[in-house]
Design a protein around this motif. Structure first.
Motif, PDB file in Angstrom:
ATOM      1  N   LYS A 104      -1.162  34.131   8.248  1.00 17.25           N
ATOM      2  CA  LYS A 104      -0.681  35.513   8.219  1.00 17.25           C
ATOM      3  C   LYS A 104      -0.978  36.227   9.534  1.00 17.25           C
ATOM      4  O   LYS A 104      -0.138  36.957  10.054  1.00 17.25           O
ATOM      5  CB  LYS A 104      -1.323  36.255   7.049  1.00 17.25           C
ATOM      6  N   SER A 105      -2.180  36.047  10.048  1.00 14.41           N
ATOM      7  CA  SER A 105      -2.544  36.710  11.304  1.00 14.41           C
ATOM      8  C   SER A 105      -3.673  35.956  11.982  1.00 14.41           C
ATOM      9  O   SER A 105      -4.426  35.229  11.333  1.00 14.41           O
ATOM     10  CB  SER A 105      -2.963  38.164  11.045  1.00 14.41           C
ATOM     11  N   VAL A 106      -3.754  36.149  13.289  1.00 16.11           N
ATOM     12  CA  VAL A 106      -4.859  35.619  14.078  1.00 16.11           C
ATOM     13  C   VAL A 106      -5.295  36.750  15.006  1.00 16.11           C
ATOM     14  O   VAL A 106      -4.498  37.237  15.811  1.00 16.11           O
ATOM     15  CB  VAL A 106      -4.452  34.378  14.902  1.00 16.11           C
ATOM     16  N   ALA A 107      -6.537  37.192  14.850  1.00 18.94           N
ATOM     17  CA  ALA A 107      -7.050  38.281  15.679  1.00 18.94           C
ATOM     18  C   ALA A 107      -8.569  38.216  15.726  1.00 18.94           C
ATOM     19  O   ALA A 107      -9.217  37.865  14.736  1.00 18.94           O
ATOM     20  CB  ALA A 107      -6.603  39.627  15.114  1.00 18.94           C
ATOM     21  N   ASP A 108      -9.118  38.556  16.852  1.00 16.14           N
ATOM     22  CA  ASP A 108     -10.575  38.638  17.025  1.00 16.14           C
ATOM     23  C   ASP A 108     -11.289  37.357  16.603  1.00 16.14           C
ATOM     24  O   ASP A 108     -12.367  37.401  16.007  1.00 16.14           O
ATOM     25  CB  ASP A 108     -11.144  39.841  16.259  1.00 16.14           C
ATOM     26  N   GLY A 109     -10.662  36.217  16.857  1.00 15.21           N
ATOM     27  CA  GLY A 109     -11.286  34.939  16.546  1.00 15.21           C
ATOM     28  C   GLY A 109     -11.203  34.530  15.090  1.00 15.21           C
ATOM     29  O   GLY A 109     -11.819  33.552  14.688  1.00 15.21           O
ATOM     30  N   LEU A 110     -10.446  35.293  14.278  1.00 18.74           N
ATOM     31  CA  LEU A 110     -10.302  34.984  12.851  1.00 18.74           C
ATOM     32  C   LEU A 110      -8.842  34.748  12.502  1.00 18.74           C
ATOM     33  O   LEU A 110      -7.957  35.466  12.983  1.00 18.74           O
ATOM     34  CB  LEU A 110     -10.847  36.126  11.994  1.00 18.74           C
ATOM     35  N   ALA A 111      -8.599  33.758  11.667  1.00 20.50           N
ATOM     36  CA  ALA A 111      -7.255  33.496  11.160  1.00 20.50           C
ATOM     37  C   ALA A 111      -7.243  33.805   9.668  1.00 20.50           C
ATOM     38  O   ALA A 111      -8.107  33.329   8.924  1.00 20.50           O
ATOM     39  CB  ALA A 111      -6.865  32.045  11.400  1.00 20.50           C
ATOM     40  N   THR A 112      -6.285  34.610   9.251  1.00 20.51           N
ATOM     41  CA  THR A 112      -6.113  34.931   7.833  1.00 20.51           C
ATOM     42  C   THR A 112      -4.973  34.087   7.288  1.00 20.51           C
ATOM     43  O   THR A 112      -3.863  34.098   7.832  1.00 20.51           O
ATOM     44  CB  THR A 112      -5.804  36.432   7.647  1.00 20.51           C
ATOM     45  N   LEU A 113      -5.269  33.353   6.225  1.00 21.83           N
ATOM     46  CA  LEU A 113      -4.284  32.477   5.593  1.00 21.83           C
ATOM     47  C   LEU A 113      -3.810  33.111   4.296  1.00 21.83           C
ATOM     48  O   LEU A 113      -4.622  33.409   3.414  1.00 21.83           O
ATOM     49  CB  LEU A 113      -4.898  31.108   5.306  1.00 21.83           C
ATOM     50  N   ALA A 114      -2.519  33.340   4.185  1.00 22.51           N
ATOM     51  CA  ALA A 114      -1.930  33.818   2.937  1.00 22.51           C
ATOM     52  C   ALA A 114      -1.532  32.586   2.139  1.00 22.51           C
ATOM     53  O   ALA A 114      -0.842  31.705   2.648  1.00 22.51           O
ATOM     54  CB  ALA A 114      -0.708  34.694   3.224  1.00 22.51           C
ATOM     55  N   LEU A 115      -1.972  32.513   0.903  1.00 19.70           N
ATOM     56  CA  LEU A 115      -1.807  31.298   0.118  1.00 19.70           C
ATOM     57  C   LEU A 115      -0.944  31.525  -1.114  1.00 19.70           C
ATOM     58  O   LEU A 115      -0.806  32.655  -1.595  1.00 19.70           O
ATOM     59  CB  LEU A 115      -3.191  30.791  -0.305  1.00 19.70           C
ATOM     60  N   GLU A 116      -0.402  30.434  -1.629  1.00 15.72           N
ATOM     61  CA  GLU A 116       0.293  30.459  -2.913  1.00 15.72           C
ATOM     62  C   GLU A 116      -0.216  29.253  -3.698  1.00 15.72           C
ATOM     63  O   GLU A 116      -0.167  28.120  -3.203  1.00 15.72           O
ATOM     64  CB  GLU A 116       1.799  30.372  -2.732  1.00 15.72           C
ATOM     65  N   VAL A 117      -0.717  29.521  -4.904  1.00 14.92           N
ATOM     66  CA  VAL A 117      -1.301  28.467  -5.725  1.00 14.92           C
ATOM     67  C   VAL A 117      -0.541  28.436  -7.038  1.00 14.92           C
ATOM     68  O   VAL A 117      -0.508  29.431  -7.776  1.00 14.92           O
ATOM     69  CB  VAL A 117      -2.809  28.711  -5.950  1.00 14.92           C
ATOM     70  N   THR A 118       0.076  27.286  -7.321  1.00 18.65           N
ATOM     71  CA  THR A 118       0.902  27.166  -8.507  1.00 18.65           C
ATOM     72  C   THR A 118       0.541  25.919  -9.310  1.00 18.65           C
ATOM     73  O   THR A 118      -0.026  24.963  -8.786  1.00 18.65           O
ATOM     74  CB  THR A 118       2.403  27.081  -8.125  1.00 18.65           C
ATOM     75  N   SER A 119       0.891  25.969 -10.578  1.00 14.28           N
ATOM     76  CA  SER A 119       0.834  24.799 -11.450  1.00 14.28           C
ATOM     77  C   SER A 119       2.111  24.852 -12.273  1.00 14.28           C
ATOM     78  O   SER A 119       2.347  25.842 -12.980  1.00 14.28           O
ATOM     79  CB  SER A 119      -0.398  24.822 -12.349  1.00 14.28           C
ATOM     80  N   GLY A 120       2.931  23.831 -12.133  1.00 10.44           N
ATOM     81  CA  GLY A 120       4.257  23.911 -12.735  1.00 10.44           C
ATOM     82  C   GLY A 120       5.017  25.029 -12.039  1.00 10.44           C
ATOM     83  O   GLY A 120       4.989  25.149 -10.821  1.00 10.44           O
ATOM     84  N   ASP A 121       5.635  25.898 -12.833  1.00 13.81           N
ATOM     85  CA  ASP A 121       6.386  27.021 -12.269  1.00 13.81           C
ATOM     86  C   ASP A 121       5.562  28.297 -12.193  1.00 13.81           C
ATOM     87  O   ASP A 121       6.084  29.337 -11.800  1.00 13.81           O
ATOM     88  CB  ASP A 121       7.633  27.288 -13.115  1.00 13.81           C
ATOM     89  N   ALA A 122       4.289  28.244 -12.574  1.00 15.35           N
ATOM     90  CA  ALA A 122       3.471  29.456 -12.662  1.00 15.35           C
ATOM     91  C   ALA A 122       2.560  29.627 -11.459  1.00 15.35           C
ATOM     92  O   ALA A 122       1.906  28.674 -11.022  1.00 15.35           O
ATOM     93  CB  ALA A 122       2.625  29.415 -13.929  1.00 15.35           C
TER      94      ALA A 122
END
Length: 134
Positions: A104-122
């Protein structure tokens, strides 16, 4: 192993994990969470669940494992989510949990990861994210 270069907007290769009832038994032993909804079908159904469900923190641990796969030995500064839907684990098969994400972003030495976690269609985790030292 050093952390790979994380570029803003980069897609992270989805990672999938199979979750079995044996995994839930092992996690219960390791965590001390022996709530029967994670092992006993009749009890899970009796309390209104669709069947035996994985521990929420086990699902979150799979997210941590995916982050480690993507980032190597990068320091995880933050890992969080809301538990929104259960991972139902059938008696005779594995449930599959899929973890995907983007940088999602990289700033000040930190990377923010936006995640999606699913099981089946949920979507099983709401607003899951990780912040790692880039």
């Amino acid at each position: 192993m050093s952390a790979p270069i994380l570029t803003e907007g980069a897609a992270l290769e989805p990672v999938e994990y199979d979750v079995t009832r044996a995994d839930l038994v092992a996690y219960a032993a390791a965590s001390g969470d022996h709530n029967p909804i994670h092992q006993d079908e009749a009890i899970a159904l009796a309390v209104g669940l669709p069947g035996v469900i994985a521990h929420g923190m086990y699902t979150m641990a799979l997210v941590g494992r995916a982050v480690a796969t993507w980032t190597g030995d990068a320091e995880v500064v933050e890992l969080g989510c809301k538990f929104t839907a259960p991972v139902v684990v059938p008696a005779d098969a594995a449930a599959r949990v899929r973890v995907a994400g983007t940088v999602k972003s990289v700033a000040d030495g930190l990377a923010t990861l936006a995640l999606e976690v699913t099981s089946g269609d949920a979507k099983v985790l709401g607003a899951p994210k990780a912040v790692v030292r880039a």
